[in-house]
Design a protein around this motif. Structure first.
Motif, mmCIF file in Angstrom:
data_model
loop_
_atom_site.group_PDB
_atom_site.id
_atom_site.type_symbol
_atom_site.label_atom_id
_atom_site.label_comp_id
_atom_site.label_asym_id
_atom_site.label_seq_id
_atom_site.Cartn_x
_atom_site.Cartn_y
_atom_site.Cartn_z
ATOM 1 N N MET A 31 8.790 -37.030 10.237
ATOM 2 C CA MET A 31 10.051 -36.408 10.642
ATOM 3 C C MET A 31 11.161 -36.752 9.648
ATOM 4 S SD MET A 31 9.924 -36.935 14.800
ATOM 5 C CE MET A 31 11.526 -36.173 15.038
ATOM 6 N N ALA A 32 11.169 -38.002 9.176
ATOM 7 C CA ALA A 32 12.167 -38.408 8.196
ATOM 8 C C ALA A 32 11.984 -37.645 6.883
ATOM 9 C CB ALA A 32 12.075 -39.914 7.953
ATOM 10 N N ASP A 33 10.730 -37.446 6.470
ATOM 11 C CA ASP A 33 10.458 -36.682 5.251
ATOM 12 C C ASP A 33 10.928 -35.246 5.394
ATOM 13 O OD1 ASP A 33 9.380 -38.821 3.894
ATOM 14 O OD2 ASP A 33 7.301 -38.346 4.416
ATOM 15 N N HIS A 34 10.669 -34.645 6.555
ATOM 16 C CA HIS A 34 11.113 -33.268 6.767
ATOM 17 C C HIS A 34 12.641 -33.177 6.776
ATOM 18 C CE1 HIS A 34 6.964 -32.232 7.767
ATOM 19 N NE2 HIS A 34 7.334 -30.959 7.793
ATOM 20 N N ARG A 82 14.630 -34.891 5.079
ATOM 21 C CA ARG A 82 15.092 -35.001 3.688
ATOM 22 C C ARG A 82 14.476 -33.922 2.799
ATOM 23 N NH1 ARG A 82 14.351 -40.734 4.861
ATOM 24 N NH2 ARG A 82 12.264 -40.629 3.925
ATOM 25 N N PHE A 83 13.771 -32.967 3.438
ATOM 26 C CA PHE A 83 13.132 -31.863 2.712
ATOM 27 C C PHE A 83 12.117 -32.368 1.690
ATOM 28 C CE2 PHE A 83 17.520 -30.052 3.540
ATOM 29 C CZ PHE A 83 17.129 -29.441 4.725
ATOM 30 N N ARG A 84 11.406 -33.418 2.045
ATOM 31 C CA ARG A 84 10.336 -33.940 1.203
ATOM 32 C C ARG A 84 9.010 -33.497 1.800
ATOM 33 N NH1 ARG A 84 12.329 -40.247 0.313
ATOM 34 N NH2 ARG A 84 14.261 -39.766 -0.852
ATOM 35 N N PHE A 85 8.407 -32.499 1.207
ATOM 36 C CA PHE A 85 7.193 -31.908 1.761
ATOM 37 C C PHE A 85 5.978 -32.301 0.930
ATOM 38 C CE2 PHE A 85 10.720 -28.980 2.669
ATOM 39 C CZ PHE A 85 10.710 -29.043 4.051
ATOM 40 N N GLN A 86 4.936 -32.776 1.607
ATOM 41 C CA GLN A 86 3.659 -33.073 0.967
ATOM 42 C C GLN A 86 2.693 -31.938 1.279
ATOM 43 O OE1 GLN A 86 2.428 -35.557 -1.072
ATOM 44 N NE2 GLN A 86 4.567 -36.200 -1.308
ATOM 45 N N HIS A 87 2.231 -31.259 0.264
ATOM 46 C CA HIS A 87 1.323 -30.136 0.457
ATOM 47 C C HIS A 87 -0.121 -30.659 0.450
ATOM 48 C CE1 HIS A 87 4.709 -27.440 -0.121
ATOM 49 N NE2 HIS A 87 5.043 -28.167 -1.174
ATOM 50 N N ARG A 88 -0.676 -30.802 1.622
ATOM 51 C CA ARG A 88 -2.031 -31.333 1.764
ATOM 52 C C ARG A 88 -2.932 -30.325 2.459
ATOM 53 N NH1 ARG A 88 -2.221 -36.690 0.657
ATOM 54 N NH2 ARG A 88 -0.230 -37.834 0.585
ATOM 55 N N ARG A 89 -4.210 -30.593 2.384
ATOM 56 C CA ARG A 89 -5.190 -29.721 3.034
ATOM 57 C C ARG A 89 -5.006 -29.731 4.547
ATOM 58 N NH1 ARG A 89 -7.751 -27.295 5.987
ATOM 59 N NH2 ARG A 89 -9.915 -26.597 5.918
ATOM 60 N N ARG A 90 -4.755 -30.899 5.108
ATOM 61 C CA ARG A 90 -4.594 -31.029 6.558
ATOM 62 C C ARG A 90 -3.123 -30.935 6.949
ATOM 63 N NH1 ARG A 90 -9.525 -29.630 6.668
ATOM 64 N NH2 ARG A 90 -11.078 -31.237 6.181
ATOM 65 N N PRO A 143 1.606 -34.795 10.671
ATOM 66 C CA PRO A 143 1.773 -35.132 12.099
ATOM 67 C C PRO A 143 2.759 -34.227 12.828
ATOM 68 C CG PRO A 143 1.667 -37.142 10.796
ATOM 69 C CD PRO A 143 1.696 -35.996 9.809
ATOM 70 N N LEU A 144 3.879 -33.901 12.178
ATOM 71 C CA LEU A 144 4.880 -33.045 12.829
ATOM 72 C C LEU A 144 4.343 -31.634 13.020
ATOM 73 C CD1 LEU A 144 7.699 -32.873 13.965
ATOM 74 C CD2 LEU A 144 8.559 -32.334 11.681
ATOM 75 N N GLN A 145 3.592 -31.130 12.050
ATOM 76 C CA GLN A 145 2.985 -29.814 12.199
ATOM 77 C C GLN A 145 1.985 -29.805 13.343
ATOM 78 O OE1 GLN A 145 1.678 -29.445 8.011
ATOM 79 N NE2 GLN A 145 2.654 -27.433 8.010
ATOM 80 N N LYS A 146 1.145 -30.833 13.410
ATOM 81 C CA LYS A 146 0.152 -30.903 14.482
ATOM 82 C C LYS A 146 0.823 -30.899 15.857
ATOM 83 C CE LYS A 146 -3.953 -33.092 12.501
ATOM 84 N NZ LYS A 146 -4.930 -34.190 12.692
ATOM 85 N N LEU A 147 1.846 -31.738 16.007
ATOM 86 C CA LEU A 147 2.521 -31.827 17.298
ATOM 87 C C LEU A 147 3.203 -30.505 17.650
ATOM 88 C CD1 LEU A 147 3.233 -33.723 19.627
ATOM 89 C CD2 LEU A 147 5.319 -34.329 18.406
ATOM 90 N N VAL A 186 10.037 -20.285 9.907
ATOM 91 C CA VAL A 186 10.368 -19.499 8.719
ATOM 92 C C VAL A 186 11.190 -20.332 7.741
ATOM 93 C CG1 VAL A 186 11.668 -17.512 7.877
ATOM 94 C CG2 VAL A 186 10.205 -17.270 9.888
ATOM 95 N N ILE A 187 12.137 -21.110 8.256
ATOM 96 C CA ILE A 187 12.950 -21.969 7.383
ATOM 97 C C ILE A 187 12.065 -22.971 6.650
ATOM 98 C CG2 ILE A 187 14.710 -23.777 7.362
ATOM 99 C CD1 ILE A 187 16.090 -22.307 9.663
ATOM 100 N N MET A 188 11.105 -23.584 7.362
ATOM 101 C CA MET A 188 10.209 -24.550 6.742
ATOM 102 C C MET A 188 9.321 -23.894 5.680
ATOM 103 S SD MET A 188 10.756 -27.623 7.875
ATOM 104 C CE MET A 188 12.491 -27.167 7.772
ATOM 105 N N VAL A 189 8.877 -22.669 5.949
ATOM 106 C CA VAL A 189 8.057 -21.942 4.972
ATOM 107 C C VAL A 189 8.849 -21.704 3.692
ATOM 108 C CG1 VAL A 189 7.013 -19.696 4.471
ATOM 109 C CG2 VAL A 189 6.488 -20.857 6.615
ATOM 110 N N VAL A 190 10.110 -21.307 3.846
ATOM 111 C CA VAL A 190 10.952 -21.046 2.679
ATOM 112 C C VAL A 190 11.201 -22.331 1.901
ATOM 113 C CG1 VAL A 190 13.254 -20.328 1.938
ATOM 114 C CG2 VAL A 190 12.053 -19.026 3.712
ATOM 115 N N LEU A 191 11.510 -23.420 2.605
ATOM 116 C CA LEU A 191 11.821 -24.679 1.935
ATOM 117 C C LEU A 191 10.587 -25.306 1.290
ATOM 118 C CD1 LEU A 191 14.237 -26.319 4.536
ATOM 119 C CD2 LEU A 191 14.845 -25.272 2.359
ATOM 120 N N ALA A 192 9.406 -25.115 1.908
ATOM 121 C CA ALA A 192 8.185 -25.733 1.384
ATOM 122 C C ALA A 192 7.559 -24.927 0.254
ATOM 123 C CB ALA A 192 7.173 -25.913 2.519
ATOM 124 N N GLY A 193 8.039 -23.722 0.015
ATOM 125 C CA GLY A 193 7.476 -22.876 -1.039
ATOM 126 C C GLY A 193 6.842 -21.641 -0.444
#
Length: 284
Positions: free
Chosen positions: A170-173, A175-183, A186-190, A250-257
């Motif tokens: 949640m803290a990373d999100h 600060r708009f720090r996104f890790q692009h991983r295969r899985r 935690p915030l996405q899962k929840l 949609v906002i997260m999609v735009v910010l994450a690429g």
């Protein structure tokens, strides 16, 4: 030989992995279309009686409305008015009264956000029920496919380590720090778990509770949700939550690429962050 510029470009990219199955992609876009038509046709249905109640009964002789949208006469002329839990707000131009001064619309929601754009409850109900059943069918297909291919267990149901990693994620999100991983993170899962196992079931079951036919077939739904009027209120509230989820999504999609995110949901292939090792089962 590889030129230095090309080498830096290659190093700046992580591995390309196959992230979304065909079933996830098909149902994702099916839901997007269905929810669009369900929202706008649902507002058409709501406009037939733009008020929400708690309990079994409603009407002029009852004072159990938690939301009421309409138009009132004032010394300055008609005004749109919205009352939420006893607090009244002037919403002229948006809710209760909209349109131009020459041709005002006295409806809960303006015609620009309803299907059809004019008052037609019958057509609104036909559109709503049609896309509602497509939505339910897509949900069933997604659930079955996700159980079989492991998507549900692997990417949706939160595990202990996901709960433990939620504050940091949640803290990373934030600060708009996104890790692009295969899985999923935690915030996405929840978030997805809440949508699939709380909001989607609630909006389907409360919709069924408002059906007289279902009341005869499954009267326990009325007891479960405290009556048709309460079910209608919950249905509306869940719709608002889904709209908020869509906006944040949609906002997260735009910010994450957006290109990478859309490619994943169109082709299934996803570019991970540099230094991210492909997990077992990924294809290069």
């Amino acid at each position: 030989m590889t030129h230095n510029g090309e080498g830096l470009e290659q190093k700046s990219k992580g591995p390309l992995v196959y992230r979304q199955s065909i079933w996830t992609r098909l149902t994702h876009w099916t839901w997007a279309i269905c929810l669009f038509f369900l929202l706008l046709s649902g507002l058409q249905i709501f406009n037939a009686h733009p008020a929400l109640y708690i309990g079994q009964q409603s009407g002029f002789e009852f004072d159990n409305a938690v939301l009421r949208i309409g138009a009132v006469n004032t010394p300055e002329g008609p005004r749109g008015q919205t009352t939420v839990f006893g607090q009244t707000f002037d919403t002229t131009g948006v809710l209760g009264m909209s349109g131009s001064a020459e041709a005002p619309q006295y409806t809960g929601f303006p015609g620009a956000v309803t299907i059809p754009s004019f008052r037609d409850l019958a057509t609104g109900r036909v559109v709503h029920f049609f896309f509602g059943w497509i939505f339910v069918a897509a949900l069933f297909i997604w659930f079955l496919a996700s159980v079989i291919n492991g998507h549900l267990r692997r990417d949706i149901i939160p595990k202990g380590q996901d709960i433990a990693g939620l504050p940091a994620d949640m803290a990373d999100h934030a600060r708009f720090r996104f890790q692009h991983r295969r899985r999923y993170s935690p915030l996405q899962k929840l978030s997805y778990f809440t949508v699939f196992f709380v909001l989607f079931p609630l909006i389907v079951l409360t919709g069924l509770t408002m059906s007289p036919g279902m009341n005869a077939t499954a009267p326990w739904l009325l007891d479960l949700f405290g009556g048709r009027q309460t079910a209608r209120t919950i249905h509306f509230a869940v719709m608002v939550l889904l709209v908020l989820f869509f906006i944040v999504h949609v906002i997260m999609v735009v910010l994450a690429g957006p290109l990478n995110e859309l490619r994943s949901m169109i082709t299934g292939w996803y570019r991970t962050s540099p230094g991210t090792a492909a997990e077992q089962g990924d294809r290069p």
